[in-house]
Design a protein around this motif. Structure first.
Motif, PDB file in Angstrom:
ATOM      1  N   VAL A   3       0.765  -1.207   0.250  1.00 44.65           N
ATOM      2  CA  VAL A   3       0.122  -0.007   0.058  1.00 44.65           C
ATOM      3  C   VAL A   3       0.732   1.362  -0.040  1.00 44.65           C
ATOM      4  O   VAL A   3       1.808   1.108   0.891  1.00 44.65           O
ATOM      5  N   LYS A   4       0.582   2.281  -0.943  1.00 43.97           N
ATOM      6  CA  LYS A   4       1.282   3.452  -0.848  1.00 43.97           C
ATOM      7  C   LYS A   4       0.206   4.424  -0.809  1.00 43.97           C
ATOM      8  O   LYS A   4      -0.955   4.292  -0.863  1.00 43.97           O
ATOM      9  N   TRP A  11      -5.114   6.204  -0.967  1.00 47.43           N
ATOM     10  CA  TRP A  11      -4.269   5.177  -1.011  1.00 47.43           C
ATOM     11  C   TRP A  11      -4.486   4.314  -2.020  1.00 47.43           C
ATOM     12  O   TRP A  11      -5.190   4.209  -2.829  1.00 47.43           O
ATOM     13  N   ILE A  12      -3.369   3.485  -2.350  1.00 42.72           N
ATOM     14  CA  ILE A  12      -3.296   2.439  -3.545  1.00 42.72           C
ATOM     15  C   ILE A  12      -2.702   1.481  -3.146  1.00 42.72           C
ATOM     16  O   ILE A  12      -1.634   1.368  -2.658  1.00 42.72           O
ATOM     17  N   GLN A  13      -3.299   0.096  -3.090  1.00 40.31           N
ATOM     18  CA  GLN A  13      -2.869  -1.038  -2.737  1.00 40.31           C
ATOM     19  C   GLN A  13      -2.670  -1.972  -4.135  1.00 40.31           C
ATOM     20  O   GLN A  13      -3.702  -2.207  -4.595  1.00 40.31           O
ATOM     21  N   GLY A  23      -8.557   4.236  -2.763  1.00 43.41           N
ATOM     22  CA  GLY A  23      -9.518   4.740  -1.768  1.00 43.41           C
ATOM     23  C   GLY A  23      -8.871   6.157  -1.249  1.00 43.41           C
ATOM     24  O   GLY A  23      -7.784   6.487  -1.440  1.00 43.41           O
ATOM     25  N   ILE A  24      -9.558   6.525  -0.274  1.00 45.23           N
ATOM     26  CA  ILE A  24      -9.192   7.757   0.543  1.00 45.23           C
ATOM     27  C   ILE A  24      -8.815   7.102   1.993  1.00 45.23           C
ATOM     28  O   ILE A  24      -9.149   6.165   2.368  1.00 45.23           O
ATOM     29  N   THR A  25      -7.804   7.840   2.673  1.00 37.32           N
ATOM     30  CA  THR A  25      -7.105   7.428   3.662  1.00 37.32           C
ATOM     31  C   THR A  25      -8.109   7.773   4.991  1.00 37.32           C
ATOM     32  O   THR A  25      -8.912   8.538   4.786  1.00 37.32           O
TER      33      THR A  25
END
Length: 125
Positions: A3-4, A11-13, A23-25
């Motif tokens: 995840v970054k 976020w991007i997984q 999605g959003i953090t």
């Protein structure tokens, strides 16, 4: 699963070597408050890194959701469209926004890992 995070609080997984979920953090949903509406991107559309790919609206504000890297949207979260509060109750799980086929994996590595993102949030509070 790696995840970054982006400076825009997405976020991007990675799901595999080119597919990812966005999605959003937790920080973003905390800042927004109760999410009441989401506008999700068009499946099949290609977005450039930094391009607005969606919108999230809360009782307090509206915010754009940016594409974290160049890619094509392969799926959107219809459950989130039906129940936007998932962005609050489970932002890192069932509250995901869309899935993307990454066009340039070289854009993934420079994104922030969890410790770097937490430092970024703290430093920009």
């Amino acid at each position: 699963m790696t995840v970054k995070y982006t400076p825009d609080h997405e976020w991007i997984q990675l799901e595999d070597h080119e597919a990812a979920v966005v999605g959003i953090t937790l920080h973003a949903q905390d800042a927004l408050g109760d999410v009441v509406f989401v506008e999700l991107p068009e499946v099949g559309r290609t977005y450039a890194k930094g391009e607005v790919a969606g919108v999230v609206e809360s009782v307090k504000a509206a915010a754009d959701v940016y594409m974290p890297l160049d890619g094509e949207v392969t799926e959107v979260n219809e459950a989130l469209r039906a129940d936007p509060s998932l962005a609050n109750s489970d932002p890192l799980g069932n509250g995901w926004f869309f899935k993307v086929l990454i066009k340039d994996m070289g854009q993934f590595d420079p994104l922030m890992d969890e410790p770097a993102y937490q430092k970024f949030v703290k430093d920009n509070a």
